[in-house]
Design a protein around this motif. Structure first.
Motif, mmCIF file in Angstrom:
data_model
loop_
_atom_site.group_PDB
_atom_site.id
_atom_site.type_symbol
_atom_site.label_atom_id
_atom_site.label_comp_id
_atom_site.label_asym_id
_atom_site.label_seq_id
_atom_site.Cartn_x
_atom_site.Cartn_y
_atom_site.Cartn_z
ATOM 1 N N ARG A 1 0.821 -1.208 0.000
ATOM 2 C CA ARG A 1 0.000 0.000 0.000
ATOM 3 C C ARG A 1 0.855 1.258 0.000
ATOM 4 O O ARG A 1 0.560 2.215 -0.712
ATOM 5 C CB ARG A 1 -0.912 0.000 1.230
ATOM 6 C CG ARG A 1 -1.897 1.145 1.290
ATOM 7 C CD ARG A 1 -2.594 1.181 2.646
ATOM 8 N NE ARG A 1 -3.142 -0.119 2.991
ATOM 9 C CZ ARG A 1 -4.331 -0.535 2.610
ATOM 10 N NH1 ARG A 1 -5.109 0.255 1.891
ATOM 11 N NH2 ARG A 1 -4.774 -1.722 2.977
ATOM 12 N N SER A 2 1.927 1.258 0.762
ATOM 13 C CA SER A 2 2.758 2.465 0.891
ATOM 14 C C SER A 2 3.415 2.847 -0.433
ATOM 15 O O SER A 2 3.746 4.015 -0.653
ATOM 16 C CB SER A 2 3.829 2.253 1.957
ATOM 17 O OG SER A 2 4.681 1.181 1.588
ATOM 18 N N GLN A 3 3.621 1.855 -1.281
ATOM 19 C CA GLN A 3 4.270 2.117 -2.570
ATOM 20 C C GLN A 3 3.277 2.084 -3.723
ATOM 21 O O GLN A 3 3.686 2.250 -4.882
ATOM 22 C CB GLN A 3 5.371 1.077 -2.818
ATOM 23 C CG GLN A 3 6.464 1.103 -1.767
ATOM 24 C CD GLN A 3 7.506 0.018 -1.966
ATOM 25 O OE1 GLN A 3 7.602 -0.578 -3.035
ATOM 26 N NE2 GLN A 3 8.286 -0.247 -0.922
ATOM 27 N N SER A 4 2.001 1.853 -3.442
ATOM 28 C CA SER A 4 0.983 1.703 -4.499
ATOM 29 C C SER A 4 1.474 0.742 -5.571
ATOM 30 O O SER A 4 1.419 1.017 -6.775
ATOM 31 C CB SER A 4 0.645 3.066 -5.130
ATOM 32 O OG SER A 4 0.065 3.924 -4.182
ATOM 33 N N SER A 5 1.971 -0.408 -5.103
ATOM 34 C CA SER A 5 2.540 -1.360 -6.055
ATOM 35 C C SER A 5 1.928 -2.740 -5.873
ATOM 36 O O SER A 5 1.409 -3.090 -4.810
ATOM 37 C CB SER A 5 4.062 -1.442 -5.868
ATOM 38 O OG SER A 5 4.390 -2.054 -4.633
ATOM 39 N N PHE A 6 2.016 -3.506 -6.937
ATOM 40 C CA PHE A 6 1.513 -4.887 -6.931
ATOM 41 C C PHE A 6 2.420 -5.657 -7.876
ATOM 42 O O PHE A 6 2.061 -5.979 -8.998
ATOM 43 C CB PHE A 6 0.052 -4.915 -7.391
ATOM 44 C CG PHE A 6 -0.626 -6.251 -7.235
ATOM 45 C CD1 PHE A 6 -1.272 -6.854 -8.307
ATOM 46 C CD2 PHE A 6 -0.653 -6.892 -6.002
ATOM 47 C CE1 PHE A 6 -1.921 -8.083 -8.162
ATOM 48 C CE2 PHE A 6 -1.299 -8.116 -5.842
ATOM 49 C CZ PHE A 6 -1.933 -8.708 -6.930
ATOM 50 N N ASN A 7 3.613 -5.966 -7.420
ATOM 51 C CA ASN A 7 4.624 -6.591 -8.272
ATOM 52 C C ASN A 7 4.441 -8.101 -8.340
ATOM 53 O O ASN A 7 4.147 -8.752 -7.331
ATOM 54 C CB ASN A 7 6.026 -6.260 -7.761
ATOM 55 C CG ASN A 7 6.343 -4.786 -7.904
ATOM 56 O OD1 ASN A 7 5.612 -4.032 -8.554
ATOM 57 N ND2 ASN A 7 7.430 -4.364 -7.282
ATOM 58 N N LEU A 8 4.674 -8.631 -9.516
ATOM 59 C CA LEU A 8 4.531 -10.062 -9.777
ATOM 60 C C LEU A 8 5.889 -10.725 -9.686
ATOM 61 O O LEU A 8 6.867 -10.201 -10.222
ATOM 62 C CB LEU A 8 3.937 -10.269 -11.180
ATOM 63 C CG LEU A 8 3.671 -11.711 -11.625
ATOM 64 C CD1 LEU A 8 2.500 -12.297 -10.845
ATOM 65 C CD2 LEU A 8 3.388 -11.751 -13.121
ATOM 66 N N ARG A 9 5.948 -11.895 -9.060
ATOM 67 C CA ARG A 9 7.234 -12.574 -8.888
ATOM 68 C C ARG A 9 7.096 -14.059 -9.190
ATOM 69 O O ARG A 9 6.003 -14.647 -9.076
ATOM 70 C CB ARG A 9 7.757 -12.404 -7.450
ATOM 71 C CG ARG A 9 7.940 -10.965 -7.025
ATOM 72 C CD ARG A 9 8.766 -10.885 -5.773
ATOM 73 N NE ARG A 9 8.067 -11.474 -4.628
ATOM 74 C CZ ARG A 9 7.652 -10.784 -3.583
ATOM 75 N NH1 ARG A 9 7.805 -9.472 -3.563
ATOM 76 N NH2 ARG A 9 7.079 -11.393 -2.567
ATOM 77 N N LYS A 10 8.238 -14.629 -9.579
ATOM 78 C CA LYS A 10 8.336 -16.080 -9.717
ATOM 79 C C LYS A 10 9.758 -16.469 -9.390
ATOM 80 O O LYS A 10 10.704 -15.868 -9.915
ATOM 81 C CB LYS A 10 7.954 -16.542 -11.127
ATOM 82 C CG LYS A 10 7.894 -18.060 -11.254
ATOM 83 C CD LYS A 10 7.274 -18.507 -12.567
ATOM 84 C CE LYS A 10 7.127 -20.029 -12.580
ATOM 85 N NZ LYS A 10 6.479 -20.526 -13.817
ATOM 86 N N PRO A 11 9.964 -17.466 -8.532
ATOM 87 C CA PRO A 11 11.324 -17.807 -8.082
ATOM 88 C C PRO A 11 12.204 -18.378 -9.187
ATOM 89 O O PRO A 11 13.414 -18.142 -9.205
ATOM 90 C CB PRO A 11 11.089 -18.860 -6.987
ATOM 91 C CG PRO A 11 9.651 -18.769 -6.643
ATOM 92 C CD PRO A 11 8.933 -18.235 -7.850
ATOM 93 N N SER A 12 11.604 -19.149 -10.112
ATOM 94 C CA SER A 12 12.400 -19.819 -11.135
ATOM 95 C C SER A 12 11.587 -19.852 -12.430
ATOM 96 O O SER A 12 10.581 -20.555 -12.514
ATOM 97 C CB SER A 12 12.765 -21.236 -10.682
ATOM 98 O OG SER A 12 13.491 -21.912 -11.699
ATOM 99 N N VAL A 13 12.051 -19.126 -13.414
ATOM 100 C CA VAL A 13 11.300 -18.976 -14.657
ATOM 101 C C VAL A 13 11.531 -20.169 -15.585
ATOM 102 O O VAL A 13 12.657 -20.676 -15.710
ATOM 103 C CB VAL A 13 11.719 -17.662 -15.347
ATOM 104 C CG1 VAL A 13 11.149 -17.590 -16.757
ATOM 105 C CG2 VAL A 13 11.236 -16.470 -14.547
#
Lengths: 114, 114
Positions: B69-81
């Motif tokens: 919320r503090s960064q207005s962000s919603f980043n997508l992640r995956k450990p191993s592509v």
């Protein structure tokens, strides 16, 4: 289940010609949407419908018309096509249009206007 | 104006490496947040969504996203592509002032090197 089906998948038009894109969904969804996708611009909402017989304008409605005569179908019309309408068009449907809105998308219709 | 920003147009990662795709939104309240994936020539498929509660959400295909919320962000992640993850990824936001219809970011194209 077919989900959301769009026809045609590809179409080439000359400037000034008209055409209709058909979207059909078999999930009994109330809400249906037409988006256009252009490189670097993501998807932009053209028109949407919250139920049979209703339509509303989205972000980029100019040059398009829509109709929702049957719950399962949502038609997108171009009365006089312009090169600026060259794009990939996506239809989507959902059960509701509240914030918890999960859309099911069709495979897209690629339109080229020469 | 409300907006969704995906600052990276293209990202290339090696197979097996970790991945983070960025998404920021400009909106006064906490919207509903989504990540969709589009494989070449296909429609969009929902990867995951955030409505409320735990700020780390799990999705399909081993993806996760974190709402900050503090960064207005919603980043997508995956450990191993994996090579099959090569696609275009769209962040989307349902904004109340827009009738809770989805507003999409411009997309990030992911390339995977073998």
């Amino acid at each position: 289940n077919a989900g959301v089906t769009q026809t045609p998948k590809f179409r080439v038009l000359k400037t000034g010609q008209s055409m209709t894109l058909l979207c059909a969904q078999d999930m009994n969804h109330e809400y249906m949407y037409w988006y256009r996708q252009d490189p670097g611009m993501g998807l932009r909402l053209i028109h949407y419908s919250v139920g049979e017989g209703t339509t509303a304008k989205g972000e980029v409605p100019d040059g398009y018309n829509v109709s929702r005569l049957k719950k399962q179908n949502f038609l997108l019309g171009l009365e006089s096509a312009a090169p600026s309408q060259t794009s990939v068009y996506f239809c989507a449907s959902s059960r509701q249009t509240s914030g918890a809105n999960v859309l099911t998308f069709g495979a897209g219709s690629r339109l080229t206007v020469l | 104006a409300q907006s969704v920003t995906q600052p990276d147009i293209h990202i290339t990662v090696s197979e097996g490496a970790s991945l983070e795709l960025r998404c920021n939104y400009s909106y006064g309240a906490t919207p509903y947040l989504f990540w969709y994936v589009q494989s070449p020539g296909q429609g969009l498929q929902l990867l995951l969504k955030y409505f409320s509660g735990d700020t780390l959400v799990q999705g399909i295909k081993g993806f996760e996203a974190e709402f900050k919320r503090s960064q207005s962000s919603f980043n997508l992640r995956k450990p191993s592509v994996h090579w099959s993850d090569a696609a275009e990824y769209f962040c989307a936001v349902a904004i109340m002032e827009y009738g809770n219809k989805l507003v999409f970011g411009a997309g990030t194209i992911l390339r995977v090197k073998s």
